[in-house]
Design an enzyme around this catalytic site. Structure first.
Site, PDB file in Angstrom:
ATOM      1  N   GLN A  18     -34.668  22.826 -14.218  1.00  0.00           N
ATOM      2  CA  GLN A  18     -33.760  22.143 -13.303  1.00  0.00           C
ATOM      3  C   GLN A  18     -32.699  21.305 -14.023  1.00  0.00           C
ATOM      4  OE1 GLN A  18     -37.431  20.928 -10.808  1.00  0.00           O
ATOM      5  NE2 GLN A  18     -35.773  20.958  -9.324  1.00  0.00           N
ATOM      6  N   HIS A 110     -43.688  24.590 -15.206  1.00  0.00           N
ATOM      7  CA  HIS A 110     -43.109  24.058 -13.968  1.00  0.00           C
ATOM      8  C   HIS A 110     -42.344  25.186 -13.262  1.00  0.00           C
ATOM      9  CE1 HIS A 110     -41.692  20.179 -11.861  1.00  0.00           C
ATOM     10  NE2 HIS A 110     -41.216  21.182 -11.132  1.00  0.00           N
ATOM     11  N   ASN A 153     -47.382  22.691 -12.829  1.00  0.00           N
ATOM     12  CA  ASN A 153     -46.824  21.950 -11.708  1.00  0.00           C
ATOM     13  C   ASN A 153     -47.027  22.701 -10.402  1.00  0.00           C
ATOM     14  OD1 ASN A 153     -44.872  19.832 -10.547  1.00  0.00           O
ATOM     15  ND2 ASN A 153     -43.906  21.736  -9.922  1.00  0.00           N
ATOM     16  N   GLU A 154     -47.527  22.014  -9.411  1.00  0.00           N
ATOM     17  CA  GLU A 154     -47.654  22.557  -8.049  1.00  0.00           C
ATOM     18  C   GLU A 154     -48.115  24.013  -8.008  1.00  0.00           C
ATOM     19  OE1 GLU A 154     -44.145  21.729  -5.698  1.00  0.00           O
ATOM     20  OE2 GLU A 154     -44.564  19.587  -5.684  1.00  0.00           O
TER      21      GLU A 154
HETATM   22  C1  FCB Z   1     -41.287  19.780  -5.986  1.00  0.00           C
HETATM   23  C2  FCB Z   1     -41.016  20.408  -7.325  1.00  0.00           C
HETATM   24  C3  FCB Z   1     -39.835  19.822  -8.050  1.00  0.00           C
HETATM   25  C4  FCB Z   1     -38.698  19.513  -7.102  1.00  0.00           C
HETATM   26  C5  FCB Z   1     -39.179  18.681  -5.948  1.00  0.00           C
HETATM   27  C6  FCB Z   1     -38.108  18.279  -4.985  1.00  0.00           C
HETATM   28  O1  FCB Z   1     -41.896  20.729  -5.175  1.00  0.00           O
HETATM   29  O2  FCB Z   1     -42.131  20.273  -8.172  1.00  0.00           O
HETATM   30  O3  FCB Z   1     -39.461  20.687  -9.075  1.00  0.00           O
HETATM   31  O4  FCB Z   1     -38.117  20.682  -6.676  1.00  0.00           O
HETATM   32  O5  FCB Z   1     -40.192  19.364  -5.264  1.00  0.00           O
END
Ligand code: FCB
Length: 398
Positions: A18, A110, A153-154
């Site tokens: 990003q 990520h 991440n997520e």
């Molecule tokens: C999350 C992501 C991050 C960003 C935020 C707004 O889901 O981990 O990269 O996009 O949302």
């Protein structure tokens, strides 16, 4: 497993794709060229070259932590071929953070993977877990002294994206369904397949093993928390949805050194399922409801499901062009976070999303940053919210 003690981490978060720019060997870069309706990351905000300035601004404002990621596609551009120069680049970032008094919180994955990994079948490929572990092993060469490492991440949002791609449920009109942009009339996000989730859990556990052997860091992963709330009579649906979207990933964090909580908004669940965010003038630039209370809901749910894994808020913030709104949102969210801490939840820090306005997965319009960036000159312009959060950090409480 390393132990992490005080001080409370006050910082901001970013992700490599990003902010860095020209992440040309990644699967996302390839996707950006294919999807109509999706903006390109391009130079992003050139943080690859400007990270020192970015970190200095955070430190000068009064923050003591910075969460950033290292990019697999740069470190391993070809399977088994490691770039020493890229590893050295990320080591310099870690050293720079430490020099500025910022505790580095490092994310190893990520959303983005090398393009070759995607071509091999991505997370559903036979060698996925082995490939990821071998990258993580390589990364440990430069992670010495990093006290907090997130493997991924997520994973729940990643599972949603993998599921969507597998099922080719990208929108027929070609518009890409971003993982974070959920505004009407776009459809609500597709449901992540638990089998995809199980594969990511396997990858997390394998990476955790490697990191425990080779580092002293607290190891965890970060989970997107949707802060679901049941309408009367919808409790059973709520539990089913919580399991699919969050609990599968939170249960996998039991025994981790920490759990990263990521929260932005909250959503109602009725017997029919997740209710789309109702249109409202207060909705954010990604279409979600203005719900600063979601952080308290997320932290309490996470604590309960993980059975008491230490909480690090690794993302919380708001997509808005109005910085006063950002301060109001964050101030209220922190109130809910500290109320949870006062109730006995072990909260180790708060990392705001995001340090800088950046590339929001296909879109440049939603601005989450504490610092604005001129995309022509890459000039950084701190917003009042940065100084505000720095003051909160110095005081140590909202
Ligand atoms: C999350 C992501 C991050 C960003 C935020 C707004 O889901 O981990 O990269 O996009 O949302």
């Amino acid at each position: 497993m390393g132990t992490v003690t005080k001080p409370f981490l006050w910082g901001a978060s970013t992700a490599p794709h990003q902010i860095e720019g020209n992440n040309v060997n990644s699967d996302w870069w390839a996707r950006e060229g294919l999807m109509p309706g999706m903006e390109r990351s391009g130079d992003a905000i050139d943080s690859y070259h400007r990270y020192e300035e970015d970190m200095r601004l955070l430190a000068e404002a009064g923050l003591n932590a910075y969460r950033f990621g290292i990019e697999w596609a740069r470190i391993e551009p070809v399977p088994g071929h490691l770039s020493r120069a890229e590893l050295a680049h990320y080591r310099r970032m870690i050293d720079t953070a430490v020099r500025f008094g910022l505790t580095p919180v490092v994310t190893l994955h990520h959303f983005t993977s090398p393009r070759w990994f995607a071509e091999e079948g991505g997370w559903l490929g036979d060698r996925a877990v082995e490939r990821f572990s071998s990258y993580v092993t390589a990364a440990t060469r430069i992670l010495d002294g990093v006290p907090w490492i997130a493997t991924m991440n997520e994973p729940n949002m990643l599972a949603m994206m993998v599921t969507a791609e597998r099922d080719a449920r990208l929108r027929p009109d070609g518009a890409w369904q971003s993982p974070t942009v959920d505004n009407q009339p776009r459809p609500i996000l597709p449901t992540p397949d638990p089998e995809v989730g199980a594969r990511l859990v396997e990858a997390h556990h394998a990476a955790r093993e490697v990191l425990r052997e080779r580092t002293d860091a607290a190891v965890g992963w970060t989970v997107a928390n949707r802060a679901f709330v049941a309408r009367p009579g919808a409790e059973e649906t709520l539990h089913e949805l919580e399991h699919i979207w969050e609990d599968l990933y939170l249960e996998a964090a039991r025994g981790d050194g920490f759990i990263g909580v990521q929260s932005y908004s909250s959503q109602w669940v009725s017997r029919e399922g997740i209710e789309p965010h109702p249109p409202h003038p207060d909705n954010t630039l990604v279409g979600t409801a203005y719900r600063p209370d979601s952080l308290g809901i997320a932290v309490r749910h996470t604590w309960e499901v993980t059975g008491g894994v230490p909480v690090l808020v690794t993302e919380n913030g708001i997509a808005t062009a109005d910085d006063e709104r950002r301060i109001a949102y964050t101030s209220e969210a922190l109130g809910h976070l500290f109320a949870a801490a006062d109730d006995g939840i072990d909260v180790r820090g708060y990392l705001h999303w995001s340090a800088l306005d950046n590339y929001e997965w296909g879109h440049w319009e939603p601005t989450f940053g504490l610092i604005a960036v001129d995309r022509e000159t890459f000039e950084r312009r701190p917003k009042p919210s940065l100084a505000w959060l720095g003051d909160v950090a110095r005081r140590g409480r909202p």
